[in-house]
Design an enzyme around this catalytic site. Structure first.
Site, PDB file in Angstrom:
ATOM      1  NE  ARG A   1       1.923  -4.978  11.266  1.00  0.00           N
ATOM      2  CZ  ARG A   1       2.892  -4.537  10.464  1.00  0.00           C
ATOM      3  NH1 ARG A   1       4.103  -5.040  10.552  1.00  0.00           N
ATOM      4  NH2 ARG A   1       2.646  -3.597   9.595  1.00  0.00           N
TER       5      ARG A   1
ATOM      6  NE  ARG B   1       8.777  -3.570   5.719  1.00  0.00           N
ATOM      7  CZ  ARG B   1       7.506  -3.219   5.610  1.00  0.00           C
ATOM      8  NH1 ARG B   1       6.968  -3.024   4.421  1.00  0.00           N
ATOM      9  NH2 ARG B   1       6.759  -3.075   6.683  1.00  0.00           N
TER      10      ARG B   1
ATOM     11  CE  LYS C   1      -2.445  -0.431   3.768  1.00  0.00           C
ATOM     12  NZ  LYS C   1      -2.068  -1.718   4.344  1.00  0.00           N
TER      13      LYS C   1
ATOM     14  NE  ARG D   1       7.998  -0.893  10.634  1.00  0.00           N
ATOM     15  CZ  ARG D   1       7.044  -0.651   9.731  1.00  0.00           C
ATOM     16  NH1 ARG D   1       7.314   0.034   8.646  1.00  0.00           N
ATOM     17  NH2 ARG D   1       5.833  -1.096   9.899  1.00  0.00           N
TER      18      ARG D   1
ATOM     19  NE  ARG E   1      -4.069  -1.167  10.273  1.00  0.00           N
ATOM     20  CZ  ARG E   1      -3.042  -0.546   9.690  1.00  0.00           C
ATOM     21  NH1 ARG E   1      -3.135   0.707   9.334  1.00  0.00           N
ATOM     22  NH2 ARG E   1      -1.925  -1.194   9.466  1.00  0.00           N
TER      23      ARG E   1
HETATM   24  P1  AMP Z   1       1.061   0.453   9.081  1.00  0.00           P
HETATM   25  O1  AMP Z   1       2.383   1.071   8.743  1.00  0.00           O
HETATM   26  O2  AMP Z   1      -0.093   1.043   8.295  1.00  0.00           O
HETATM   27  O3  AMP Z   1       1.085  -1.057   9.018  1.00  0.00           O
HETATM   28  O4  AMP Z   1       0.756   0.846  10.617  1.00  0.00           O
HETATM   29  C1  AMP Z   1       1.632   0.476  11.638  1.00  0.00           C
HETATM   30  C2  AMP Z   1       0.873   0.333  12.938  1.00  0.00           C
HETATM   31  O5  AMP Z   1       0.255   1.591  13.297  1.00  0.00           O
HETATM   32  C3  AMP Z   1      -0.265  -0.669  12.939  1.00  0.00           C
HETATM   33  O6  AMP Z   1       0.176  -2.012  13.148  1.00  0.00           O
HETATM   34  C4  AMP Z   1      -1.127  -0.147  14.092  1.00  0.00           C
HETATM   35  O7  AMP Z   1      -0.522  -0.473  15.352  1.00  0.00           O
HETATM   36  C5  AMP Z   1      -1.010   1.352  13.920  1.00  0.00           C
HETATM   37  N1  AMP Z   1      -2.088   1.896  13.045  1.00  0.00           N
HETATM   38  C6  AMP Z   1      -1.919   2.513  11.828  1.00  0.00           C
HETATM   39  N2  AMP Z   1      -3.103   2.882  11.314  1.00  0.00           N
HETATM   40  C7  AMP Z   1      -4.041   2.487  12.202  1.00  0.00           C
HETATM   41  C8  AMP Z   1      -5.475   2.554  12.228  1.00  0.00           C
HETATM   42  N3  AMP Z   1      -6.184   3.105  11.223  1.00  0.00           N
HETATM   43  N4  AMP Z   1      -6.111   2.042  13.320  1.00  0.00           N
HETATM   44  C9  AMP Z   1      -5.428   1.504  14.341  1.00  0.00           C
HETATM   45  N5  AMP Z   1      -4.090   1.375  14.375  1.00  0.00           N
HETATM   46  C10 AMP Z   1      -3.393   1.869  13.319  1.00  0.00           C
END
Ligand code: AMP
Length: 233
Positions: free
Chosen positions: A174, A130, A20, A163, A95
């Site tokens: 996740r 990664r 994404k 990370r 989400r």
């Molecule tokens: P991402 O880089 O989009 O995978 O986001 C990393 C982390 O940020 C996720 O695993 C969540 O812990 C948190 N996060 C990001 N966006 C959201 C969202 N819309 N709702 C809840 N947690 C979020």
């Protein structure tokens, strides 16, 4: 014919690791949209030790979701800023169904929802390989884009890190959360689009397998076709 890309509001959905972020960056450059990546916003808050960052650090490291009310406030404020008025792309939000409804209730118009689909096993291979150079944000991959020297940044020679939320066990967690909480969104947007309601976003799904350029072409085919229709009518 000149295509006008102004004022397009897009939600990009997909499992963590479906690509994404990469696709969002290229689309935003091409269509001149503001990219709103909630993951990047939260990581920046953690790095800057802001109160928000301190409150979400552990949640992110454990691969859990940040509470809806926190996310909704963050995104509503970001969308209200002047640089989002000519269109934006949400990457990582919504989400949950609570987040979907918060967007609807706030009257935030969305034109397109596109889901990028990639199988779980492919995702695990992608994410857990990664490697990041923390100081610059440069990203490598053990299999697909290895650094010249193992575990070292090509430019500085600094050690690369993984990370904490990219470790395999965390990735699987996740993905589990994604299937349970985020997949119902697909059904929701699909049904809403089918209802023919005038405020319903277009809903499309594409495969996220292939090169970055191939996936980008699939996304553009949808968005450009839609644009052409809007201009012709
Ligand atoms: P991402 O880089 O989009 O995978 O986001 C990393 C982390 O940020 C996720 O695993 C969540 O812990 C948190 N996060 C990001 N966006 C959201 C969202 N819309 N709702 C809840 N947690 C979020």
């Amino acid at each position: 014919m000149k295509l006008e890309y102004e004022d397009m509001q897009i939600i990009l959905l997909g499992s963590p690791g479906a690509g994404k972020g990469t696709q969002a960056r290229i689309l935003c450059d091409h269509y001149h949209l503001m990219q709103i990546s909630t993951g990047d916003m939260l990581r920046a808050a953690v790095a800057a030790h802001t109160p928000l960052g301190e409150s979400v650090k552990k949640i992110i490291e454990e691969g859990k979701l940040v509470p809806d009310d926190v996310m909704i406030e963050l995104v509503k404020h970001r969308i209200a800023e002047s640089d989002c008025q000519r269109g934006f792309l949400l990457d990582g939000f919504p989400r949950t169904l609570v987040q979907v409804n918060a967007l609807r209730d706030a009257g935030i118009k969305i034109d397109h929802v596109i889901n990028i689909h990639v199988d779980d096993n492919e995702i695990v291979k992608r994410i857990s390989g990664r490697l990041i150079h923390p100081a610059s944000g440069r990203v490598y991959h053990q299999y697909y884009q290895p650094p010249q020297k193992a575990n070292r940044d090509d430019e500085t020679g600094d050690p690369l890190i993984q990370r904490p939320d990219d470790e395999e066990a965390t990735v699987r967690k996740r993905l589990g959360i994604h299937h349970a909480q985020t997949e119902p969104l697909l059904k929701y947007y699909k049904q809403w689009a089918k209802s023919g309601s005038p405020d319903a976003p277009q809903f499309n799904e594409i495969s996220g397998v292939g090169s970055v350029e191939e996936v980008q072409a699939r996304l553009r085919a949808i968005l450009d076709t839609q644009m052409m229709k809007e201009i012709c009518y």
